[in-house]
Scaffold this active site. Sequence first.
Site, short mmCIF file in Angstrom:
data_model
loop_
_atom_site.label_atom_id
_atom_site.label_comp_id
_atom_site.label_asym_id
_atom_site.label_seq_id
_atom_site.Cartn_x
_atom_site.Cartn_y
_atom_site.Cartn_z
N HIS A 107 -1.59 1.16 -41.58
CA HIS A 107 -1.50 0.97 -40.12
C HIS A 107 -0.10 1.18 -39.55
O HIS A 107 0.07 1.82 -38.52
CB HIS A 107 -2.01 -0.44 -39.77
CG HIS A 107 -2.48 -0.56 -38.35
ND1 HIS A 107 -3.51 -1.40 -38.00
CD2 HIS A 107 -2.08 0.04 -37.21
CE1 HIS A 107 -3.70 -1.30 -36.69
NE2 HIS A 107 -2.85 -0.44 -36.20
N TYR A 140 -7.50 -5.68 -35.90
CA TYR A 140 -8.20 -5.80 -34.61
C TYR A 140 -9.17 -6.99 -34.63
O TYR A 140 -9.63 -7.44 -33.58
CB TYR A 140 -8.99 -4.53 -34.26
CG TYR A 140 -8.15 -3.28 -34.06
CD1 TYR A 140 -6.76 -3.33 -34.03
CD2 TYR A 140 -8.75 -2.03 -33.89
CE1 TYR A 140 -6.00 -2.18 -33.85
CE2 TYR A 140 -8.00 -0.89 -33.72
CZ TYR A 140 -6.63 -0.96 -33.71
OH TYR A 140 -5.89 0.18 -33.54
N1 LIG Z 1 -2.72 3.24 -35.07
C1 LIG Z 1 -2.26 2.40 -34.18
O1 LIG Z 1 -1.26 1.71 -34.40
C2 LIG Z 1 -2.97 2.28 -32.87
C3 LIG Z 1 -2.32 1.64 -31.78
C4 LIG Z 1 -2.99 1.57 -30.56
C5 LIG Z 1 -4.26 2.11 -30.44
N2 LIG Z 1 -4.88 2.70 -31.53
C6 LIG Z 1 -6.26 3.24 -31.44
O2 LIG Z 1 -6.32 4.14 -30.35
C7 LIG Z 1 -7.36 3.74 -29.47
C8 LIG Z 1 -7.02 4.19 -28.06
O3 LIG Z 1 -5.94 3.46 -27.53
P1 LIG Z 1 -6.12 2.38 -26.37
O4 LIG Z 1 -7.52 1.92 -26.34
O5 LIG Z 1 -5.07 1.38 -26.55
O6 LIG Z 1 -5.67 3.14 -25.08
P2 LIG Z 1 -6.17 4.37 -24.23
O7 LIG Z 1 -7.31 5.05 -24.87
O8 LIG Z 1 -4.93 5.12 -23.86
O9 LIG Z 1 -6.64 3.65 -22.91
C9 LIG Z 1 -7.64 2.72 -22.86
C10 LIG Z 1 -7.61 2.16 -21.43
O10 LIG Z 1 -7.90 3.20 -20.53
C11 LIG Z 1 -9.03 2.87 -19.74
N3 LIG Z 1 -9.85 4.06 -19.63
C12 LIG Z 1 -10.49 4.71 -20.62
N4 LIG Z 1 -11.14 5.78 -20.12
C13 LIG Z 1 -10.89 5.79 -18.80
C14 LIG Z 1 -11.29 6.65 -17.75
N5 LIG Z 1 -12.07 7.72 -17.97
N6 LIG Z 1 -10.86 6.36 -16.50
C15 LIG Z 1 -10.08 5.30 -16.25
N7 LIG Z 1 -9.67 4.45 -17.21
C16 LIG Z 1 -10.08 4.70 -18.46
C17 LIG Z 1 -9.73 1.74 -20.43
O11 LIG Z 1 -10.27 0.85 -19.48
P3 LIG Z 1 -11.86 0.63 -19.28
O12 LIG Z 1 -12.28 -0.23 -20.42
O13 LIG Z 1 -11.87 -0.07 -17.97
O14 LIG Z 1 -12.51 1.98 -19.27
C18 LIG Z 1 -8.60 1.06 -21.19
O15 LIG Z 1 -7.97 0.12 -20.34
C19 LIG Z 1 -7.42 2.23 -29.67
O16 LIG Z 1 -8.61 1.66 -29.19
C20 LIG Z 1 -7.28 2.13 -31.17
O17 LIG Z 1 -8.52 2.39 -31.82
C21 LIG Z 1 -4.24 2.80 -32.72
#
Ligand SMILES: NC(=O)c1ccc[n+]([C@@H]2O[C@H](COP(=O)([O-])OP(=O)(O)OC[C@H]3O[C@@H](n4cnc5c(N)ncnc54)[C@H](OP(=O)(O)O)[C@@H]3O)[C@@H](O)[C@H]2O)c1
Length: 267
Positions: free
Chosen positions: A97, A39
């Site tokens: 990862h 990241y």
């Molecule tokens: N292990 C892996 O390979 C892997 C892969 C992907 C992700 N991850 C981890 O999982 C975490 C979560 O995944 P993610 O961040 O990709 O996606 P997510 O949590 O599914 O979605 C994040 C998105 O949703 C929006 N959001 C969040 N809360 C909201 C709400 N209450 N209402 C409306 N929109 C909302 C955010 O926008 P705003 O900023 O506008 O709120 C952002 O655009 C990552 O940050 C990372 O740490 C791990």
Amino acid sequence: MSIPSFGVGTFRLQGQVVIDSVRTALEVGYRAIDTAQIYGNEADVGQAIGESGVARDQLFVTTKIWTANYAADKLIPSLKDSLAKLRTDHVDLTLIHWPAPGNGVPLTEYMQALAEARAQGLTGQIGISNFNIALTREAIAAVGKEAIATNQIELSPYLQSRQLTAFLKEQGIHVTSYMTLAYGKVLKDPVIADIARRHGATPAQVALAWALGEGYSVIPSSTKRENLAGNLLARDLHLTDEDMARIAALERNGREVSPDGLAPAWD
Ligand SMILES: NC(=O)c1ccc[n+]([C@@H]2O[C@H](COP(=O)([O-])OP(=O)(O)OC[C@H]3O[C@@H](n4cnc5c(N)ncnc54)[C@H](OP(=O)(O)O)[C@@H]3O)[C@@H](O)[C@H]2O)c1
């Protein structure tokens, strides 16, 4: 072993944006933070933690080893580098990862290097991410199932991976759901919206409460205070059996993330 049920994600967030997101998350009550070497924000996360005034022992910090660092002579030095960036002498959880089949380093080699990192006290717990059933079995063969705290996988109402989660449950390996909101897609779902209306909740809270109700940990990310604080309130939302059944029926194999060369053949 235990993994906090609620943390904040940091994927895609860089520089001042991630510093502000983590600082706000800590202010509104989050105590678990999910980052990764790839990241490129571990130093920013470390700065936000350092400036927050929250004691290190009150926090649960997760990082993930990038595929370039899987070799036995690279994994521990790379984790030490992560610790320096995160301004800590240990993380609470370190994950592999992606399985990255065919990247040249045998699974047994990187799992044993990860176990050695734990033995050295560099990480409290270890685990895997994006592993399918077959590769999870190999990881278990390498270090034992008791050593594997979690498999962090993409999991949302649109991608419920029932075969894999059943297998992980059987093995006693905790599930961490990433992209529980399917990067915002499930927030527009009419069934989720209807359940949200009935409970006076937001669609995000419903999706997160569903995952928590299934026994999974969640790590939603947000750049907005309102969303960070609102998401955390999903812990207080208790869905009915009927709500859970309606959400279970939303499964559509809706995978958002499957990078070539890194992802396994999904179950
Ligand atoms: N292990 C892996 O390979 C892997 C892969 C992907 C992700 N991850 C981890 O999982 C975490 C979560 O995944 P993610 O961040 O990709 O996606 P997510 O949590 O599914 O979605 C994040 C998105 O949703 C929006 N959001 C969040 N809360 C909201 C709400 N209450 N209402 C409306 N929109 C909302 C955010 O926008 P705003 O900023 O506008 O709120 C952002 O655009 C990552 O940050 C990372 O740490 C791990």
